[in-house]
Design a protein around this motif. Structure first.
Motif, PDB file in Angstrom:
ATOM      1  N   GLU A   1      39.437  48.198  50.542  1.00  0.00           N
ATOM      2  CA  GLU A   1      39.851  47.391  51.692  1.00  0.00           C
ATOM      3  C   GLU A   1      41.038  46.493  51.342  1.00  0.00           C
ATOM      4  OE1 GLU A   1      36.142  45.564  52.605  1.00  0.00           O
ATOM      5  OE2 GLU A   1      35.474  47.238  53.894  1.00  0.00           O
ATOM      6  N   ALA A   2      41.080  45.985  50.098  1.00  0.00           N
ATOM      7  CA  ALA A   2      42.216  45.170  49.675  1.00  0.00           C
ATOM      8  C   ALA A   2      43.486  46.015  49.562  1.00  0.00           C
ATOM      9  CB  ALA A   2      41.899  44.484  48.348  1.00  0.00           C
TER      10      ALA A   2
ATOM     11  N   LEU B   1      48.789  48.045  52.202  1.00  0.00           N
ATOM     12  CA  LEU B   1      49.503  49.053  52.987  1.00  0.00           C
ATOM     13  C   LEU B   1      49.872  48.507  54.359  1.00  0.00           C
ATOM     14  CD1 LEU B   1      47.381  52.257  52.202  1.00  0.00           C
ATOM     15  CD2 LEU B   1      49.638  51.704  51.293  1.00  0.00           C
ATOM     16  N   LYS B   2      48.913  47.816  54.966  1.00  0.00           N
ATOM     17  CA  LYS B   2      49.162  47.295  56.309  1.00  0.00           C
ATOM     18  C   LYS B   2      50.308  46.291  56.312  1.00  0.00           C
ATOM     19  CE  LYS B   2      46.890  45.209  60.292  1.00  0.00           C
ATOM     20  NZ  LYS B   2      45.622  44.725  60.873  1.00  0.00           N
TER      21      LYS B   2
ATOM     22  N   GLY C   1      46.996  53.836  37.961  1.00  0.00           N
ATOM     23  CA  GLY C   1      45.734  53.424  38.553  1.00  0.00           C
ATOM     24  C   GLY C   1      45.353  51.996  38.203  1.00  0.00           C
ATOM     25  N   ILE C   2      44.410  51.468  38.971  1.00  0.00           N
ATOM     26  CA  ILE C   2      43.952  50.092  38.795  1.00  0.00           C
ATOM     27  C   ILE C   2      42.428  50.079  38.749  1.00  0.00           C
ATOM     28  CG2 ILE C   2      43.985  49.636  41.296  1.00  0.00           C
ATOM     29  CD1 ILE C   2      44.895  46.791  40.642  1.00  0.00           C
ATOM     30  N   LYS C   3      41.835  49.260  37.878  1.00  0.00           N
ATOM     31  CA  LYS C   3      40.379  49.178  37.763  1.00  0.00           C
ATOM     32  C   LYS C   3      39.971  47.780  37.338  1.00  0.00           C
ATOM     33  CE  LYS C   3      40.454  51.073  33.029  1.00  0.00           C
ATOM     34  NZ  LYS C   3      40.000  52.195  32.166  1.00  0.00           N
ATOM     35  N   PHE C   4      38.776  47.386  37.803  1.00  0.00           N
ATOM     36  CA  PHE C   4      38.205  46.081  37.448  1.00  0.00           C
ATOM     37  C   PHE C   4      36.713  46.229  37.193  1.00  0.00           C
ATOM     38  CE2 PHE C   4      41.887  44.811  40.151  1.00  0.00           C
ATOM     39  CZ  PHE C   4      42.606  44.161  39.150  1.00  0.00           C
ATOM     40  N   ARG C   5      36.174  45.307  36.406  1.00  0.00           N
ATOM     41  CA  ARG C   5      34.753  45.357  36.054  1.00  0.00           C
ATOM     42  C   ARG C   5      33.902  44.747  37.161  1.00  0.00           C
ATOM     43  NH1 ARG C   5      33.047  42.777  30.794  1.00  0.00           N
ATOM     44  NH2 ARG C   5      31.211  44.094  31.115  1.00  0.00           N
ATOM     45  N   TYR C   6      32.847  45.459  37.470  1.00  0.00           N
ATOM     46  CA  TYR C   6      31.848  44.996  38.442  1.00  0.00           C
ATOM     47  C   TYR C   6      32.507  44.553  39.754  1.00  0.00           C
ATOM     48  CZ  TYR C   6      28.839  45.366  34.370  1.00  0.00           C
ATOM     49  OH  TYR C   6      28.156  45.831  33.266  1.00  0.00           O
ATOM     50  N   ASN C   7      32.111  43.403  40.276  1.00  0.00           N
ATOM     51  CA  ASN C   7      32.699  42.930  41.532  1.00  0.00           C
ATOM     52  C   ASN C   7      34.026  42.230  41.265  1.00  0.00           C
ATOM     53  OD1 ASN C   7      30.737  43.792  43.370  1.00  0.00           O
ATOM     54  ND2 ASN C   7      29.414  42.083  42.822  1.00  0.00           N
ATOM     55  N   PRO C   8      35.116  42.679  41.866  1.00  0.00           N
ATOM     56  CA  PRO C   8      36.417  42.060  41.598  1.00  0.00           C
ATOM     57  C   PRO C   8      36.482  40.632  42.134  1.00  0.00           C
ATOM     58  CG  PRO C   8      36.597  43.685  43.343  1.00  0.00           C
ATOM     59  CD  PRO C   8      35.229  43.828  42.783  1.00  0.00           C
ATOM     60  N   THR C   9      37.205  39.793  41.401  1.00  0.00           N
ATOM     61  CA  THR C   9      37.422  38.406  41.834  1.00  0.00           C
ATOM     62  C   THR C   9      38.475  38.371  42.936  1.00  0.00           C
ATOM     63  OG1 THR C   9      39.208  38.036  40.250  1.00  0.00           O
ATOM     64  CG2 THR C   9      36.957  37.649  39.462  1.00  0.00           C
ATOM     65  N   SER C  10      38.669  37.196  43.507  1.00  0.00           N
ATOM     66  CA  SER C  10      39.700  37.062  44.544  1.00  0.00           C
ATOM     67  C   SER C  10      41.085  37.356  43.979  1.00  0.00           C
ATOM     68  CB  SER C  10      39.648  35.661  45.160  1.00  0.00           C
ATOM     69  OG  SER C  10      39.824  34.670  44.162  1.00  0.00           O
ATOM     70  N   ASP C  11      41.325  36.948  42.726  1.00  0.00           N
ATOM     71  CA  ASP C  11      42.616  37.247  42.097  1.00  0.00           C
ATOM     72  C   ASP C  11      42.785  38.756  41.895  1.00  0.00           C
ATOM     73  OD1 ASP C  11      43.330  34.599  42.025  1.00  0.00           O
ATOM     74  OD2 ASP C  11      42.727  34.295  39.938  1.00  0.00           O
ATOM     75  N   GLU C  12      41.706  39.409  41.498  1.00  0.00           N
ATOM     76  CA  GLU C  12      41.773  40.860  41.285  1.00  0.00           C
ATOM     77  C   GLU C  12      41.952  41.606  42.611  1.00  0.00           C
ATOM     78  OE1 GLU C  12      39.144  41.007  37.150  1.00  0.00           O
ATOM     79  OE2 GLU C  12      38.126  41.165  39.100  1.00  0.00           O
TER      80      GLU C  12
ATOM     81  N   LYS D   1      45.761  44.367  46.535  1.00  0.00           N
ATOM     82  CA  LYS D   1      46.681  44.304  47.658  1.00  0.00           C
ATOM     83  C   LYS D   1      48.103  44.639  47.193  1.00  0.00           C
ATOM     84  CE  LYS D   1      46.472  40.969  50.750  1.00  0.00           C
ATOM     85  NZ  LYS D   1      46.678  39.645  51.433  1.00  0.00           N
ATOM     86  N   GLN D   2      48.494  44.058  46.062  1.00  0.00           N
ATOM     87  CA  GLN D   2      49.825  44.341  45.526  1.00  0.00           C
ATOM     88  C   GLN D   2      49.967  45.804  45.107  1.00  0.00           C
ATOM     89  OE1 GLN D   2      52.298  42.159  45.839  1.00  0.00           O
ATOM     90  NE2 GLN D   2      50.739  40.828  46.797  1.00  0.00           N
ATOM     91  N   PHE D   3      48.860  46.357  44.618  1.00  0.00           N
ATOM     92  CA  PHE D   3      48.820  47.788  44.288  1.00  0.00           C
ATOM     93  C   PHE D   3      49.124  48.619  45.531  1.00  0.00           C
ATOM     94  CE2 PHE D   3      46.252  51.706  44.142  1.00  0.00           C
ATOM     95  CZ  PHE D   3      46.613  52.257  42.929  1.00  0.00           C
ATOM     96  N   GLY D   4      48.512  48.261  46.656  1.00  0.00           N
ATOM     97  CA  GLY D   4      48.780  48.941  47.917  1.00  0.00           C
ATOM     98  C   GLY D   4      50.233  48.809  48.333  1.00  0.00           C
ATOM     99  N   LYS D   5      50.788  47.619  48.152  1.00  0.00           N
ATOM    100  CA  LYS D   5      52.193  47.394  48.499  1.00  0.00           C
ATOM    101  C   LYS D   5      53.110  48.235  47.611  1.00  0.00           C
ATOM    102  CE  LYS D   5      51.858  42.736  50.465  1.00  0.00           C
ATOM    103  NZ  LYS D   5      52.318  41.326  50.346  1.00  0.00           N
TER     104      LYS D   5
END
Length: 394
Positions: free
Chosen positions: A267-268, A273-274, A366-377, A382-386
């Motif tokens: 969703e981020a 992209l949006k 690619g991009i990956k984060f551990r468990y539940n991503p933080t707001s910064d992650e 979002k930047q990855f989408g951009k």
């Protein structure tokens, strides 16, 4: 028997109930039809039959409405069971009828039915005079089997195209101009995307070859779905367009998730992209129809796939999507991978390798984060989408 041209009849079956095809491989939300055609002439010719479960109904109706003893020949454009499944039951009652098929068709019909009938092998340009009409055979190997061919009815301007130009679409109507156009083209492009995509280069060549024959066509009657009669060659133009590395202006994000971490990343990425003014469609692979997702990927400019890591791999729904894309071999599409993980984190590399094997260029790492991503992650997502949008526009 429904007359579609003078003394040419549809004698098929409408299957409103079927919801999967090719076993359980292909979804058919709107059912399907098994179109068979009868040419009444000095020589009476049946073109294709119907799927095996309907053999008794089909043959009994042919006998009641026309008389089996009146059938002189059967043309088998394609030996797959949804087209030739009734052949053994039919031929048991008309064993002296001639069968016309390609050389590959002869072999494949035998491997399906294990019977030695009166086979006549034909190739492109061969003809069969029925009386008023003349059948012209056009081989179409790998559209979508090695034995496939078209039968052109000279004098009726009619192309009996078998699987080409078909749709899995059951409707009370018979023709394209009598049905909902949105439904019709949804099913037509889904059919192409999931079945014919790997053979796109052959589709273009066959269309060019058939156009070079310079024969008039005002009706195309496939083996599934409705018959094309209003500007019939429009669907041929669509096939030519779809065969040419087709894409529309949007991106597919397809993911699966265990505890919603990968979902929040998806969703981020979508928000990125949006903000970049790139339209997108978002799918949870495990909760969506696989063939519908594939259709959207076929239509898209790019696909971003996400999965958490499980047992150093990806979730099974994601694996199935990747394997399907490998088989379809999409052209001219960008891709990327993302995912969550707990300790090892292989999912992103697995997805990237899969995209590359499917002929999809990885546009951003690619991009990956551990468990539940933080707001910064999530902001990084979002930047990855951009960044994906930026690279896509290039």
């Amino acid at each position: 028997m429904i007359e579609i041209k003078e003394n040419i009849f549809w004698v098929g079956i409408k299957d409103w109930e079927i919801k999967t095809f090719h076993g359980e491989e292909l979804s058919t939300h709107r059912g399907s039809t098994y179109n068979s055609y009868l040419i009444k002439d000095e020589k009476n010719v049946l073109v294709d039959t119907v799927w095996t479960p309907f053999k008794e109904e089909y043959v009994a109706r042919l006998d009641a409405e026309f008389g089996l003893d009146n059938i002189d020949a059967v043309v088998v454009n394609h030996s797959e069971s949804d087209h030739s499944g009734s052949l053994t039951h039919l031929m048991s009652q008309i064993p002296d009828a001639d069968i016309y098929c390609t050389k590959n068709g002869h072999d494949m019909i035998y491997r399906h039915h294990h019977m030695d009938w009166k086979f006549n092998e034909v190739k492109t340009g061969d003809t069969l005079k029925t009386g008023k009409y003349e059948l012209v055979f056009v081989e179409a190997p790998m559209l979508h089997w090695p034995d496939s061919m078209f039968t052109y009815v000279k004098g009726a301007d009619l192309l009996l195209s078998n699987d080409a130009f078909g749709q899995h679409y059951a409707t009370s109507a018979m023709y394209d101009d009598e049905v909902d156009q949105c439904e019709l083209f949804q099913e037509a492009i889904k059919y192409y995307a999931n079945i014919l995509t790997p053979f796109s280069s052959l589709v273009k060549k066959k269309i060019e070859e058939f156009k070079a024959m310079n024969v008039p066509v005002d009706m195309i009657a496939p083996s599934h779905g409705v018959i094309w009669r209003k500007d019939a060659l429009d669907i041929v133009g669509k096939y030519y367009e779809w065969a040419d590395a087709y894409q529309e202006d949007f991106v597919v994000i397809a993911y699966d998730t265990m505890w919603n971490g990968t979902k929040s990343m998806a969703e981020a990425i979508a928000s990125g992209l949006k903000e970049s003014r790139v339209p997108y469609k978002l799918f949870n692979i495990a909760k969506s129809d696989m063939n519908d997702i594939i259709t959207q990927i076929f239509r898209s400019k790019g696909v971003i796939v996400g999965s958490p890591t499980i047992n150093r791999r990806v979730l099974s729904a994601v694996s199935a999507l990747i394997e399907t894309m490998k088989g379809l071999r999409f052209k001219n599409k960008a891709g990327a991978a993302f995912g969550g993980y707990g300790w090892s984190g292989e999912s992103v590399s697995v997805i990237e390798d899969g995209l590359k094997s499917a002929g999809i260029e990885v546009a951003v790492p690619g991009i990956k984060f551990r468990y539940n991503p933080t707001s910064d992650e999530l902001e990084e997502c979002k930047q990855f989408g951009k960044q994906f949008a930026k690279n896509l526009k290039k």
